[in-house]
Design an enzyme around this catalytic site. Structure first.
Site, PDB file in Angstrom:
ATOM      1  N   TYR A  66      -0.513 -15.181  -0.579  1.00 11.18           N
ATOM      2  CA  TYR A  66      -0.471 -14.527   0.725  1.00 11.18           C
ATOM      3  C   TYR A  66      -1.815 -14.727   1.437  1.00 11.18           C
ATOM      4  O   TYR A  66      -2.872 -14.466   0.854  1.00 11.18           O
ATOM      5  CB  TYR A  66      -0.167 -13.043   0.547  1.00 11.18           C
ATOM      6  CG  TYR A  66      -0.181 -12.290   1.851  1.00 11.18           C
ATOM      7  CD1 TYR A  66       0.791 -12.530   2.816  1.00 11.18           C
ATOM      8  CD2 TYR A  66      -1.169 -11.366   2.137  1.00 11.18           C
ATOM      9  CE1 TYR A  66       0.776 -11.862   4.026  1.00 11.18           C
ATOM     10  CE2 TYR A  66      -1.192 -10.690   3.354  1.00 11.18           C
ATOM     11  CZ  TYR A  66      -0.221 -10.945   4.282  1.00 11.18           C
ATOM     12  OH  TYR A  66      -0.240 -10.284   5.487  1.00 11.18           O
ATOM     13  N   LYS A  86       7.336  -4.789   2.719  1.00 11.00           N
ATOM     14  CA  LYS A  86       8.353  -5.825   2.575  1.00 11.00           C
ATOM     15  C   LYS A  86       9.629  -5.219   1.961  1.00 11.00           C
ATOM     16  O   LYS A  86      10.192  -4.326   2.547  1.00 11.00           O
ATOM     17  CB  LYS A  86       7.792  -6.985   1.761  1.00 11.00           C
ATOM     18  CG  LYS A  86       6.351  -7.389   2.162  1.00 11.00           C
ATOM     19  CD  LYS A  86       6.251  -7.932   3.588  1.00 11.00           C
ATOM     20  CE  LYS A  86       4.807  -8.023   4.097  1.00 11.00           C
ATOM     21  NZ  LYS A  86       3.913  -8.836   3.291  1.00 11.00           N
ATOM     22  N   ARG A 119      -5.635  14.080   0.488  1.00 12.75           N
ATOM     23  CA  ARG A 119      -6.063  12.754   0.012  1.00 12.75           C
ATOM     24  C   ARG A 119      -6.021  12.692  -1.516  1.00 12.75           C
ATOM     25  O   ARG A 119      -5.670  11.684  -2.112  1.00 12.75           O
ATOM     26  CB  ARG A 119      -7.480  12.428   0.527  1.00 12.75           C
ATOM     27  CG  ARG A 119      -8.065  11.181  -0.111  1.00 12.75           C
ATOM     28  CD  ARG A 119      -9.265  10.571   0.627  1.00 12.75           C
ATOM     29  NE  ARG A 119     -10.155  11.506   1.255  1.00 12.75           N
ATOM     30  CZ  ARG A 119     -11.047  12.274   0.607  1.00 12.75           C
ATOM     31  NH1 ARG A 119     -11.159  12.220  -0.705  1.00 12.75           N
ATOM     32  NH2 ARG A 119     -11.817  13.106   1.282  1.00 12.75           N
TER      33      ARG A 119
END
Ligand SMILES: *Cc1c(COP(=O)(O)O)cnc(C)c1O
Length: 383
Positions: free
Chosen positions: A104, A201, A52
């Site tokens: 968005y 995207k 992490r």
């Protein structure tokens, strides 16, 4: 200046990770799935302690993204919303943000239904108008977040002018660069502080990956974002980091094709009697056309258009054969959506109506299929 910084963006994209695995010389940088790392001695580290906090595959990706956007540091996340959520955790209760109203839907939802409860106040304004932004600034305002071009109406905001305002008012300036990518628009070079991406995207580009990115211009802010990434933990897994590295290698090629095809499709749509308006910044009479020419090197692959009636919009979606009726955007496959009932459903109806996001508005993500095939599909769907 290192040799890498003098190379063009296209070259740097293709070369991400090449030669970085010194032991093997691998061209494709390996996936390091290890969750943890053996320490050489007490108080010593290989540079990696726990995945992490740091992972070699993620590091190659993050360094690549930082140089592409011209920033000091990038952090990658498990989705665009995870990136935005982590960024919003930078603020405190009582802080106020100014955010694009042509936005968005998921960003609106997390601010409206999650961060509002934590005391973050938001004003949604038309960020294509500098005076509207200026008059929304209060003593509590900490940041401005814009999407340019907007979503789904493709309004264009003046990045350099807003950056100037932010400098004068001491505000953090955040640009969601999902629609254009660093290939076409580099907000940090125009004065923004942070760039956000849904890498699901265009960066990913193949509709097979969910990821988000933050890039900070300044090293100190980069450290702060890294702290938040590690502290809250929505990191991108190493397998997906590798997939995103691979996707980025063709980003410049893909963007070139998306731009070339989108203008042709926009011009064709405009000639159709049943299409009442086409929104695409590449069209000469789009209100943001001149500004786009100045601040971007291409108009992107996203366009929206209105048809005569909501019934016709539904017919189009049901008759499409090549283009998929699906949410999301930016992939090699063309996708069409009805923002009012999909991507923007969480924006209250009255607000949507005021903005013009009604049920006869369709949004098209123009893929890399051949233009005649895309147009033929639109033609039969509109008939
Ligand atoms: C999709 C999208 C997001 C959210 O990203 P996810 O990867 O879906 O979480 C944020 N901003 C814009 C402009 C988007 O298109």
């Amino acid at each position: 200046m290192t040799r890498n910084e003098t190379r063009t963006l296209e070259t740097r994209l293709a070369q991400i990770g090449v030669g970085r695995d010194e032991r093997t010389g691998a061209i494709s940088f390996p996936i390091y799935p290890s969750a943890t790392y053996r320490h050489p001695a007490v108080g010593q580290s290989t540079g990696y302690d726990y995945t992490r906090s740091g992972n070699p595959t993620r590091e190659v990706l993050e360094e690549g993204l930082a140089t592409l956007e011209g920033g000091a540091r990038a952090c990658v996340f498990s989705s665009g919303m995870a990136a935005l959520t982590t960024l919003f955790l930078h603020f405190a209760a009582g802080d106020h943000l100014i955010v694009s109203e042509d936005l968005y839907g998921g960003t609106y939802r997390v601010l409206d239904q999650v961060f509002a409860k934590l005391g973050l106040a938001v004003s949604y304004v038309d960020t294509t108008r500098l005076d509207a932004i200026e008059s929304a600034v209060t003593a509590a305002t900490r940041a401005i977040l814009i999407e340019t071009p907007g979503n789904p109406l493709l309004g264009v905001a003046d990045i350099a002018a807003i950056a100037d305002l932010c400098r004068r008012r001491n505000l953090l300036f955040i640009v969601d660069n999902t629609f254009l990518t660093p290939v076409l628009q580099r907000p940090l070079e125009l004065g923004a502080d942070v760039v956000v991406h849904s890498a699901t995207k265009y960066l990913g580009g193949h509709n097979d990956l969910c990821s988000g990115v933050l890039v900070a211009r300044d090293p100190q802010l980069g450290e702060r974002l890294y702290f938040l990434q590690n502290a809250t933990g929505a990191v991108l897994p190493p397998q997906d980091c590798w997939l995103l590295i691979r996707s980025l290698k063709t980003l410049a090629l893909r963007m070139e094709r998306h731009c070339r095809s989108a203008i042709e499709v926009a011009r064709w749509l405009r000639r159709q009697p049943k299409v009442t308006v086409v929104y695409y910044p590449g069209l000469e009479d789009h209100p943001g056309h001149e500004l786009s020419r100045r601040q971007t090197s291409g108009f992107g692959g996203m366009l929206s258009f209105r048809v005569e009636s909501p019934e016709l919009a539904r017919q189009v979606l049901e008759k499409l054969q090549l283009i998929s009726f699906a949410e999301s955007l930016g992939g090699v496959e063309s996708l069409m959506t009805l923002p009012a009932v999909q991507t923007h459903a969480d924006i209250p109806e009255a607000e949507r109506r005021r903005l013009g996001v009604c049920e006869s508005l369709l949004r098209l993500s123009v893929g890399i299929e051949s233009v005649p095939d895309i147009i033929a599909d639109l033609e039969q769907a509109l008939a």
